[in-house]
Design a protein around this motif. Sequence first.
Motif, short mmCIF file in Angstrom:
data_model
loop_
_atom_site.label_atom_id
_atom_site.label_comp_id
_atom_site.label_asym_id
_atom_site.label_seq_id
_atom_site.Cartn_x
_atom_site.Cartn_y
_atom_site.Cartn_z
N GLU A 90 0.88 -1.15 0.00
CA GLU A 90 0.00 0.00 0.00
C GLU A 90 0.93 1.21 0.00
O GLU A 90 1.82 1.33 0.85
CB GLU A 90 -0.90 -0.01 1.24
N VAL A 91 0.75 2.06 -0.99
CA VAL A 91 1.64 3.21 -1.17
C VAL A 91 0.87 4.44 -0.70
O VAL A 91 -0.14 4.81 -1.30
CB VAL A 91 2.04 3.33 -2.65
N ILE A 92 1.32 5.03 0.39
CA ILE A 92 0.57 6.13 1.00
C ILE A 92 1.35 7.42 0.83
O ILE A 92 2.54 7.49 1.16
CB ILE A 92 0.29 5.82 2.49
N VAL A 174 -5.49 15.58 1.72
CA VAL A 174 -4.66 15.41 2.92
C VAL A 174 -3.67 14.26 2.73
O VAL A 174 -2.47 14.40 2.92
CB VAL A 174 -5.56 15.15 4.15
N ASP A 175 -4.21 13.10 2.34
CA ASP A 175 -3.37 11.92 2.09
C ASP A 175 -4.19 10.91 1.30
O ASP A 175 -5.40 11.10 1.11
CB ASP A 175 -2.85 11.30 3.41
N THR A 198 -10.23 5.73 -0.07
CA THR A 198 -8.76 5.61 -0.06
C THR A 198 -8.03 6.95 0.03
O THR A 198 -6.80 6.99 -0.04
CB THR A 198 -8.27 4.88 -1.33
N CYS A 199 -8.79 8.04 0.16
CA CYS A 199 -8.20 9.38 0.27
C CYS A 199 -8.80 10.10 1.47
O CYS A 199 -9.94 9.82 1.85
CB CYS A 199 -8.54 10.25 -0.94
N ARG A 200 -8.05 11.03 2.04
CA ARG A 200 -8.67 11.99 2.97
C ARG A 200 -8.88 13.29 2.22
O ARG A 200 -7.92 13.86 1.69
CB ARG A 200 -7.79 12.22 4.20
N ASP A 211 -14.90 12.18 3.41
CA ASP A 211 -14.32 10.89 3.04
C ASP A 211 -14.68 9.83 4.07
O ASP A 211 -15.46 10.09 4.98
CB ASP A 211 -12.79 11.05 2.94
N LYS A 212 -14.06 8.67 3.95
CA LYS A 212 -14.40 7.51 4.77
C LYS A 212 -14.11 7.69 6.26
O LYS A 212 -14.60 6.92 7.07
CB LYS A 212 -13.66 6.28 4.22
#
Length: 237
Positions: A90-92, A174-175, A198-200, A211-212
């Motif tokens: 997982e590439v963050i 954000v990320d 998968t994003c903020r 987002d989530k």
Amino acid sequence: MIKGAQLYEGKAKKVFATDDPDLLIVSYKDDATAFNGLKRGTVAGKGAINNRMSNALMQRLQQRGIPTHFVQELNDRETLVRRVDIVPLEVIVRNLAAGSFAKHYGVEEGRVLQTPTVEFSYKNDALGDPLMNASHAVALGLATPQEIDTIQTYALRINEELRAFWRTCGVTLVDFKLEFGRLRNGAIVLADEISPDTCRFWDSETGEKLDKDRFRRDLGGVEEAYREIMRRLTARL
Ligand code: TMP
């Protein structure tokens, strides 16, 4: 295109074979999980939103020289993608401190980082997706040094493109988490999805979460947030 057997069911998507061995159909579900599946729920309309958002963003990236698995949107929930062998990382990418980064380093959520950062986790649910550095990934044979280099370069370019795009929607990126895969010829392409799962995404003015994290943190208004971020995207396409 003939939809074949289901090959895999993940937490948020199903994958089907097609009559072309190099193509798969991804089907997005409304199911949501967090904390490695410990928390479960459904978010009405999420599958369609994630499908359409991910496709729109991947097409945009593709036009700007980032190769992706995207081929064609088939309907609200389903998309034809190139078959890849997923690199189990997982590439963050992060622009502001939030989530696990804020917690690990004891910094307040929302601190603007001096430079964007890229980090890897080992994609392994049984182990809880532990952080992993590039040297470990190479040592375990998960990716070659050249692949790691390509992935990092793409990840930072994707960040620049997406950040600039979301700024025009009044949204701070954000990320986010990316996954990459290898085509049959070995080329690295962006795979999986880019979505509110998968994003903020924070409203640039109010800081409201779109987002989530609304689901993860029980903030309420989950469906509304997914609809609002999709509305912002659609308005700029
Ligand atoms: P984190 O701060 O919890 O490490 O999350 C960083 C980013 O990655 C955030 O935008 C949410 C996303 N993410 C996923 O897409 N899947 C996951 O399983 C986790 C933990 C985070």
